[in-house]
Design a protein around this motif. Structure first.
Motif, PDB file in Angstrom:
ATOM      1  N   GLU A  96       0.825  -1.222   0.000  1.00  0.00           N
ATOM      2  CA  GLU A  96       0.000   0.000   0.000  1.00  0.00           C
ATOM      3  C   GLU A  96       0.856   1.267   0.000  1.00  0.00           C
ATOM      4  N   ARG A  97       2.041   1.165  -0.595  1.00  0.00           N
ATOM      5  CA  ARG A  97       2.911   2.336  -0.813  1.00  0.00           C
ATOM      6  C   ARG A  97       3.078   2.512  -2.315  1.00  0.00           C
ATOM      7  N   PRO A  98       2.259   3.365  -2.937  1.00  0.00           N
ATOM      8  CA  PRO A  98       2.316   3.500  -4.401  1.00  0.00           C
ATOM      9  C   PRO A  98       3.687   3.945  -4.899  1.00  0.00           C
ATOM     10  N   PHE A  99       4.102   3.416  -6.033  1.00  0.00           N
ATOM     11  CA  PHE A  99       5.344   3.819  -6.683  1.00  0.00           C
ATOM     12  C   PHE A  99       5.052   3.966  -8.177  1.00  0.00           C
ATOM     13  N   GLU A 100       6.027   4.463  -8.935  1.00  0.00           N
ATOM     14  CA  GLU A 100       5.787   4.660 -10.356  1.00  0.00           C
ATOM     15  C   GLU A 100       6.758   3.863 -11.199  1.00  0.00           C
ATOM     16  N   ALA A 101       6.240   3.241 -12.242  1.00  0.00           N
ATOM     17  CA  ALA A 101       7.088   2.557 -13.226  1.00  0.00           C
ATOM     18  C   ALA A 101       6.451   2.758 -14.590  1.00  0.00           C
ATOM     19  N   ALA A 102       7.269   3.130 -15.576  1.00  0.00           N
ATOM     20  CA  ALA A 102       6.793   3.384 -16.950  1.00  0.00           C
ATOM     21  C   ALA A 102       5.601   4.343 -16.960  1.00  0.00           C
ATOM     22  N   GLY A 103       5.620   5.313 -16.063  1.00  0.00           N
ATOM     23  CA  GLY A 103       4.566   6.328 -16.026  1.00  0.00           C
ATOM     24  C   GLY A 103       3.248   5.866 -15.413  1.00  0.00           C
TER      25      GLY A 103
END
Ligand SMILES: [Zn+2]
Length: 311
Positions: free
Chosen positions: A151-158
């Motif tokens: 439940e810790r959002p992260f970003e990959a490929a936008g």
């Protein structure tokens, strides 16, 4: 313009369909070339926001063949230039893992040709990968391994991506003795789901679930697309047809059918609902079977290799 695009690289559970050593009633149809069934490779999905940069949800043992069958994932290098460095390149920027089962991680070994990308997973999953020295073929200075909290959002490929706990169990090869009932539906980082968000669109991928609790049902209700564990139709399916000794619940998978099955839970929800990670014994693989008709009548789809979902 689409917000998210997903391609089912493989729709089957571990072992694929048909399974190499199985002649159960459903596999037999595939070996006989029956038109009511189509072969499926082991479960994996590719997701992209821009159509150029892709994230893989799990890396199945069939990954090399899955890439070959999917033009969007073909190499991006410039073969016509003199520089050999330019020949290499891949639209695959990341792999997000839901666990460390063989059918979730073995495909990483196909990605060992010094191509930079990032592996994301829970602490438990990445510890299991790290414990196995064969994955050192993915040189750490080339392939990053990033531990992400639940439940810790992260970003990959936008794409905004979030891991969340799903009732389930540790990989079979990590079991220490016979697990008890609570260990079969434990909520930990060892078995997670993935939510992907872009431009307001939400896709949820849960290839293994021992049960659907309130938190999971609430997450499904908000999603445009849910891809859910469709391993077995009935809990004792593998025992009854002589292809195994374990129930679905023993393997950490709730059945599709029945009053407490996943189909009943999905049919109460809005949006697009798709079964994935389907075991080779599951009769929903057969077009027109009573079980398949029951799934379709509830408005739920059965994933196939190559299926494309545009949100
Ligand atoms: Zn079979």
């Amino acid at each position: 313009m689409s917000r998210l695009r997903a391609i089912v690289l493989g729709a089957a559970a571990g072992g694929g369909y048909p399974q190499w050593n199985c002649r159960c009633p459903v596999c037999r149809l595939a070996w006989q070339g029956d038109k009511r069934v189509r072969a499926r490779t082991q479960a994996s999905v590719a997701v992209s926001k821009d159509g150029e940069n892709w994230v893989l949800l799990n890396a199945a043992p069939d990954l090399r063949a899955q890439i070959a069958a999917t033009p969007a994932l073909h190499p991006t290098g410039m073969a016509c230039t003199a520089s050999s460095q330019d020949a290499r390149g891949s639209p695959i920027k990341a792999v997000v893992l839901t666990g460390a089962e063989v059918d979730q991680v073995a495909g990483l070994l196909d990605m060992r040709e010094r191509q930079p990308f990032t592996i994301y997973g829970s602490a438990e999953t990445l510890a299991s990968v790290a414990d196995n020295p064969i994955f050192a073929v993915l040189a750490p200075e080339v392939v990053a391994r990033t531990t992400v909290g639940l439940e810790r959002p992260f970003e990959a490929a936008g794409i905004e991506i979030e891991l969340f706990a799903v009732p389930g169990k540790v990989p079979l090869y990590l079991e220490r003795g016979e697990p008890d009932v609570t260990e079969l539906a434990e909520e930990s980082g060892a078995n997670v789901g993935i939510e992907l968000r872009a431009g307001g669109a939400r896709l949820v991928f849960v290839p293994g679930a021992a049960l659907i609790n309130e938190a999971l049902a609430a997450r499904f209700a908000k999603a445009d697309v849910v891809m859910l564990d469709g391993t077995l139709f009935t809990d004792d399916e593998m025992i009854r047809n002589g292809s195994g000794t374990k129930t679905g619940r023993r393997m950490g998978h709730m059945p599709v059918g029945g009053a407490n099955g996943s189909l009943a839970a999905l049919s109460r929800l809005p949006g697009r609902r798709i079964f994935i990670h389907i075991n080779n014994t599951n009769p929903i693989l057969v077009d027109g079977s009573p079980e398949r008709l029951q799934v379709e009548a509830a408005g739920v789809e059965v994933a196939e290799d190559g299926m494309e979902i545009v949100l």
